[in-house]
Write a protein that holds these residues in place. Structure first.
Motif, short mmCIF file in Angstrom:
data_model
loop_
_atom_site.label_atom_id
_atom_site.label_comp_id
_atom_site.label_asym_id
_atom_site.label_seq_id
_atom_site.Cartn_x
_atom_site.Cartn_y
_atom_site.Cartn_z
N SER A 1 0.65 -1.16 -0.08
CA SER A 1 -0.01 -0.05 -0.09
C SER A 1 0.81 1.35 0.02
O SER A 1 0.75 2.34 -0.79
CB SER A 1 -0.81 0.05 1.40
N THR B 1 -6.26 0.26 -1.91
CA THR B 1 -5.11 -0.25 -0.97
C THR B 1 -5.68 -0.66 0.30
O THR B 1 -6.84 -0.03 0.79
CB THR B 1 -4.17 1.02 -0.53
N ILE B 2 -5.37 -1.76 1.01
CA ILE B 2 -5.79 -2.39 2.12
C ILE B 2 -4.91 -2.60 2.97
O ILE B 2 -4.31 -3.55 3.34
CB ILE B 2 -6.49 -3.60 1.90
N THR C 1 -13.50 4.99 -1.89
CA THR C 1 -12.00 4.87 -1.15
C THR C 1 -11.72 6.49 -0.70
O THR C 1 -12.48 7.41 -1.11
CB THR C 1 -10.93 4.55 -2.03
N ARG D 1 -7.96 3.84 0.31
CA ARG D 1 -8.32 2.91 1.29
C ARG D 1 -10.12 3.03 1.41
O ARG D 1 -10.65 3.93 1.28
CB ARG D 1 -8.02 3.20 2.65
N TYR E 1 -11.83 2.18 6.57
CA TYR E 1 -10.62 3.17 7.10
C TYR E 1 -11.44 4.37 7.22
O TYR E 1 -10.31 5.46 6.85
CB TYR E 1 -9.46 3.00 6.04
N THR F 1 -1.49 1.01 9.59
CA THR F 1 -2.33 1.35 8.51
C THR F 1 -1.98 2.74 7.76
O THR F 1 -2.68 3.23 6.92
CB THR F 1 -3.59 1.21 8.66
#
Length: 394
Positions: free
Chosen positions: A172, A199-200, A226, A231, A236, A309
């Motif tokens: 990511s 992105t994770i 996202t 994300r 998120y 993260t």
């Protein structure tokens, strides 16, 4: 006529249910519970579980090509521990995992043939998943698979992919491999491809964040909404601090000061031990890991969140450095751990109240300063106070 139509609809539903039971080896009830769980994870409105059920029942399983680069395989390990559904049902009945170096039986030339065959058969329709950072220094020579550099492989596979998903912090935003001095020039998937990707992040992320993303793509033909970092918002969009089970202790001013002290044993807030929850966006406290209950995440187990993260937090900030408060301000006053109950005002308490009111501004500033003080700074202050007392005694 309407009655005949209803009977035909019921027969079709029963036939579909029988197919699902044979495919997934679960009851219709369990399947609908799975669909409802995915819908809830994605934050979809009531009724969305029906669309998810229909897509999983009828749509062709999406082909998934999973690449590995600079990583520890922790993201795949997390996927292995998914329980709803279990791994074999996930990769055999919901998605078609056509290439995964860790899980596939083929090796060498056979593995490369599997990848190329899957790409050709599903051109423009397959999902590319990338696990691990991509080294770019010295023309990418620090990571090769089948004689090809990671840079070349990801560009080749992304060219005809319907969607690209970077799973884990390394893919990511570079993660641990990209920390200073970054000798291999480790970079994220988005940086190498030069375009946004989903992105994770997480080290590792929850497998259900990945599963829900893929099921959303399968159901609606597009990836979920996202944030600016790619994300998925369903996972998120909220700070860990907002949903942490220790949040009440933070609000009450109850902090663990050392590992193993009384506050730590009682489950007090880990902010002063370096918890990065106040500056980290993820759904860890609400989802947990390994289907082992709410305690199955770092803070639940007694360790501060390291902010894995968040780029610039995880693997960048020292683990025990206090977090930056993003949108949660500490209260000006804290309740005592044990409050006195049912007593009226006395002359002494009234006099004390006047003194407290006069010192409110200074007290609030002191509380806020103490909140953000690191353990090292506290120890230094104690040492200075002790030195001052010794000097006074002399």
């Amino acid at each position: 006529m309407q009655q005949a139509f209803n009977q035909e609809t019921n027969r079709a539903a029963e036939a579909a249910a029988a197919v699902i039971e044979r495919r997934l080896q679960i009851s219709r009830r369990e399947f609908l519970q799975f669909c409802s769980g995915v819908a809830a994870t994605l934050g979809l409105p009531a009724g969305a579980e029906a669309a998810i059920a229909q897509a999983v029942e009828a749509a062709k399983r999406p082909s998934v090509i999973w690449l590995h680069f600079q990583e520890c395989t922790g993201c795949s390990e997390s996927l292995l521990r998914a329980e709803h559904p279990t791994l074999e049902k996930l990769i055999l009945d919901i998605i078609s995992l056509d290439y995964h170096e860790t899980l596939m039986v083929a090796a060498g030339h056979q593995a490369e043939k599997s990848r190329k065959d899957a790409m050709a058969a599903n051109k423009g329709k397959y999902v590319l998943v990338v696990e691990g950072a991509i080294p770019t220094k010295d023309k990418g020579i620090y990571c090769k698979v089948g004689g090809h550099t990671a840079v070349d492989l990801v560009k080749e596979c992304a060219a005809d992919a319907a969607a690209v998903i970077a799973i884990g912090s390394c893919a990511s935003w570079g993660g641990m491999p990209s920390t200073d001095p970054n000798p291999t020039g480790a970079s994220s998937v988005g940086e190498v491809l030069g375009k946004p990707v989903v992105t994770i992040p997480g080290c590792p992320p929850s497998p259900y964040n990945f599963l829900a993303t893929v099921v959303h793509f399968l159901t609606f033909g597009k990836l979920p909404a996202t944030d600016k970092l790619g994300r998925p918002l369903f996972a998120y969009s909220r700070l860990i601090h907002e949903n942490c089970e220790r949040r009440a202790h933070f609000d009450a001013g109850r902090f663990a000061m050392e590992f193993g002290d009384e506050g730590h044993r009682k489950g007090y807030c880990l902010y002063k031990l370096g918890c990065k929850g106040p500056e980290t966006y993820a759904n860890c406290p609400t989802l947990g890991f390994g289907d082992a209950g709410e305690v199955s995440w770092p803070v639940g187990c007694g360790h501060p969140c390291i902010g894995c993260t968040e780029k610039g937090v995880g693997f960048a900030k020292p683990i025990h450095a206090v977090a930056k408060m993003l949108n949660v301000a500490p209260p000006l006053q804290y309740a005592r751990i044990v409050e006195e109950q049912g007593r009226g005002a006395t002359f002494a308490s009234a006099a004390a109240l006047a003194a407290i009111a006069g010192a409110a501004a200074g007290g609030a500033a002191m509380l806020t300063r103490n909140l953000g003080m690191s353990h090292k700074a506290e120890e230094l202050e104690k040492a200075q106070d002790k030195a001052g007392k010794n000097k006074a005694e002399v």
